[in-house]
Write an enzyme that holds these catalytic residues in place. Structure first.
Site, PDB file in Angstrom:
ATOM      1  CG  HIS A 217      -0.357   0.220   2.701  1.00 34.04           C
ATOM      2  ND1 HIS A 217       0.506  -0.636   3.366  1.00 34.04           N
ATOM      3  CD2 HIS A 217       0.032   1.551   3.216  1.00 34.04           C
ATOM      4  CE1 HIS A 217       0.757   0.046   4.299  1.00 34.04           C
ATOM      5  NE2 HIS A 217       0.661   1.233   4.199  1.00 34.04           N
TER       6      HIS A 217
HETATM    7  C1  UD1 Z   1      -1.844   5.028   6.270  1.00 31.09           C
HETATM    8  C2  UD1 Z   1      -0.793   5.760   6.797  1.00 31.09           C
HETATM    9  C3  UD1 Z   1       0.394   4.692   6.568  1.00 31.09           C
HETATM   10  C4  UD1 Z   1      -0.146   3.451   7.218  1.00 31.09           C
HETATM   11  C5  UD1 Z   1      -1.511   2.971   6.504  1.00 31.09           C
HETATM   12  C6  UD1 Z   1      -2.075   1.713   7.047  1.00 31.09           C
HETATM   13  C7  UD1 Z   1      -0.293   8.264   6.606  1.00 31.09           C
HETATM   14  C8  UD1 Z   1       0.582   9.323   5.971  1.00 31.09           C
HETATM   15  N1  UD1 Z   1      -0.270   6.895   6.220  1.00 31.09           N
HETATM   16  O1  UD1 Z   1      -1.693   5.178   4.780  1.00 31.09           O
HETATM   17  O2  UD1 Z   1       1.506   5.053   7.387  1.00 31.09           O
HETATM   18  O3  UD1 Z   1       0.840   2.238   6.880  1.00 31.09           O
HETATM   19  O4  UD1 Z   1      -2.323   3.918   6.742  1.00 31.09           O
HETATM   20  O5  UD1 Z   1      -3.187   1.306   6.417  1.00 31.09           O
HETATM   21  O6  UD1 Z   1      -0.926   8.460   7.561  1.00 31.09           O
HETATM   22  N2  UD1 Z   1      -9.219   4.293   2.503  1.00 31.09           N
HETATM   23  C9  UD1 Z   1     -10.645   3.780   2.593  1.00 31.09           C
HETATM   24  N3  UD1 Z   1     -11.228   3.122   3.647  1.00 31.09           N
HETATM   25  C10 UD1 Z   1     -10.344   3.539   4.787  1.00 31.09           C
HETATM   26  C11 UD1 Z   1      -9.328   4.248   4.783  1.00 31.09           C
HETATM   27  C12 UD1 Z   1      -8.612   4.450   3.490  1.00 31.09           C
HETATM   28  O7  UD1 Z   1     -11.069   3.347   1.321  1.00 31.09           O
HETATM   29  O8  UD1 Z   1     -10.916   3.003   5.952  1.00 31.09           O
HETATM   30  C13 UD1 Z   1      -8.564   4.868   1.264  1.00 31.09           C
HETATM   31  C14 UD1 Z   1      -8.800   6.126   1.058  1.00 31.09           C
HETATM   32  O9  UD1 Z   1      -9.882   6.762   0.461  1.00 31.09           O
HETATM   33  C15 UD1 Z   1      -7.354   6.541   0.319  1.00 31.09           C
HETATM   34  C16 UD1 Z   1      -6.673   5.489   0.623  1.00 31.09           C
HETATM   35  O10 UD1 Z   1      -7.255   4.522   1.270  1.00 31.09           O
HETATM   36  O11 UD1 Z   1      -7.935   6.611  -1.265  1.00 31.09           O
HETATM   37  C17 UD1 Z   1      -5.381   5.942   1.595  1.00 31.09           C
HETATM   38  O12 UD1 Z   1      -5.963   6.210   2.818  1.00 31.09           O
HETATM   39  P1  UD1 Z   1      -5.007   7.242   3.922  1.00 31.09           P
HETATM   40  O13 UD1 Z   1      -5.476   6.902   5.263  1.00 31.09           O
HETATM   41  O14 UD1 Z   1      -4.791   8.504   3.517  1.00 31.09           O
HETATM   42  O15 UD1 Z   1      -3.281   6.506   3.724  1.00 31.09           O
HETATM   43  P2  UD1 Z   1      -3.027   5.226   3.764  1.00 31.09           P
HETATM   44  O16 UD1 Z   1      -2.462   4.808   2.474  1.00 31.09           O
HETATM   45  O17 UD1 Z   1      -4.108   4.130   4.337  1.00 31.09           O
END
Ligand code: UD1
Length: 390
Positions: A217
């Site tokens: 991811h």
């Molecule tokens: C975040 C953390 C990362 C961690 C990871 C674990 C930061 C900078 N990054 O990255 O360190 O390793 O979480 O999962 O804080 N999304 C969903 N559902 C959710 C959560 C996210 O669909 O419940 C989607 C969002 O719409 C987005 C993507 O996942 O498109 C990224 O989510 P985000 O929390 O911004 O960062 P991660 O890549 O999950």
């Protein structure tokens, strides 16, 4: 002492759960020098049931007292919205200490809010450094450590990194790894689950075949179609030798679809895509696997304790102890490098890792003792007060 714990994203939950439990045990015992009350704030950075709620249930965590429901967004927006809402909570709740864990945007945002209001901050998992400032997590780690009052580390390499950055030694406390507290506590329950049968990897009563687990991811791996194609090519090759189970993060699913690369990571290529798994099923899946391929931080640590060979698909790691002592190996994200490492593992799997010092299931108890001592000491002098009043 009123402690406010912050969680935001999936990797925070298994770190905070043992800390809350250890403070609850301390308070119940009634013998401590300080009365402790706890408050749990969820920023809502992760919000899907599979990325959040399920973890509270499985880890036996109390429901958050406050949920900020921030959700996803670009980094600046997500961080800014967390800061805006969390500041209001601080002004209302006036805790004596804000405890943050890990390196996600919520960690940094809440630490900055607290510090600017003169509220002491404790950072659990301080001092991890990849040396790679293109990772958002590295920025979050450095900022949080620079302003924290209590820095709890998982190993002595982290202590040294903090000392090199000029953090005063008296703020650094080597306590061990709270993520491993959760792993050791829940491992037996996880192993008793029918995860492999549920995922169609084994028939009831029969042993599972050898299989690999993949997680992916990191922006550095999934946001660039060329990199993702390289990894996909390596995974398709590995899947000719053993099934590859890929519980897919929502971020990665989105990228695979928008880049038109879903086919590379499909059943036709020997890859079994699943929804993100809960904590217990994921522990079961990894503990029974022959190999882990990942770009996650926490999974490198779990593989060390589970004794499963781990190939980390990144050029660097903030957790070098998992290489020095554990079963982890850095292989980067090029097809040829991944396949070379895979061939070596096939002929000689490195399953005989050592257990790093204090990765013993008791880290949260050490944190409680340090926090209580710190509070008793500073309140005997003068308790730091909030500078900004409403
Ligand atoms: C975040 C953390 C990362 C961690 C990871 C674990 C930061 C900078 N990054 O990255 O360190 O390793 O979480 O999962 O804080 N999304 C969903 N559902 C959710 C959560 C996210 O669909 O419940 C989607 C969002 O719409 C987005 C993507 O996942 O498109 C990224 O989510 P985000 O929390 O911004 O960062 P991660 O890549 O999950």
């Amino acid at each position: 002492m009123k402690i406010l714990h912050v969680v935001g994203a999936r990797p925070n939950f298994m770190k905070v759960a043992p800390i809350i439990e250890a403070f609850t045990d301390y308070q119940r015992s009634g013998n401590g020098p300080v009365d402790v009350s706890q408050l749990l704030v969820h920023t809502g950075q992760h919000y899907d049931r599979a990325m959040s709620e399920l973890f509270f249930e499985e880890l036996g965590m109390p429901r958050p007292d406050i949920n900020l429901s921030i959700g996803s967004g670009p980094h600046g927006q997500q961080t800014g919205r967390i800061m805006e809402e969390f500041e209001k909570v601080l002004l209302q709740q006036r805790p004596d200490l804000v405890l943050v864990v890990g390196d996600v945007n919520s960690t940094m945002a809440c630490a900055i809010d607290a510090k600017k209001l003169g509220i002491p901050v404790a950072h659990v998992e301080a001092g991890l450094r990849s040396g790679d400032m293109s990772m958002p997590e590295e920025i979050n780690r450095k900022v949080t450590d620079a302003i924290s009052d209590l820095l709890f580390t998982t190993d002595r390499i982290a202590d040294q990194a903090l000392l090199r950055e000029g953090v005063p030694a008296e703020r650094i406390h080597f306590v061990g790894n709270v993520m491993i507290d959760s792993l050791l506590k829940h491992r037996a329950k996880a192993l008793a689950r029918p995860t492999l049968v549920d995922l169609g990897l084994a028939r009831p009563g029969e042993p599972a075949p050898r299989y690999a687990v993949l997680t992916l991811h990191r922006p550095g791996n999934v946001d660039d179609p060329e990199v993702l194609r390289e990894i996909g090519a390596a995974i398709s090759e590995i899947a000719r030798h053993m099934p590859v189970v890929f519980p897919i993060h929502p971020r990665s699913r989105g990228r695979l679809e928008s880049f038109g690369l879903a086919q590379l990571f499909s059943e036709a290529n020997g890859v079994r895509l699943t929804e993100p798994l809960g904590y217990l099923d994921f522990v079961n899946l990894t503990a029974n696997s022959a190999l882990i391929l990942t770009d996650s931080g926490g999974i490198q640590e779990e593989s060390t304790i589970l004794g499963i060979p781990c190939l980390t698909l990144r050029p660097n790691t903030e957790r070098p102890i998992t290489i020095e002592q554990g079963t982890n190996r850095l292989v980067g994200n090029r097809r040829a490098d991944i396949l070379r490492a895979f061939a070596e593992i096939q002929s000689a799997p490195n399953t005989a890792g050592a257990t790093p010092e204090y990765w013993d299931g008791k880290a949260a108890g050490r944190i409680v003792r340090k926090v209580v001592d710190w509070y008793a000491r500073t309140s005997a002098q003068e308790q730091p007060r909030m500078k900004i009043a409403l």
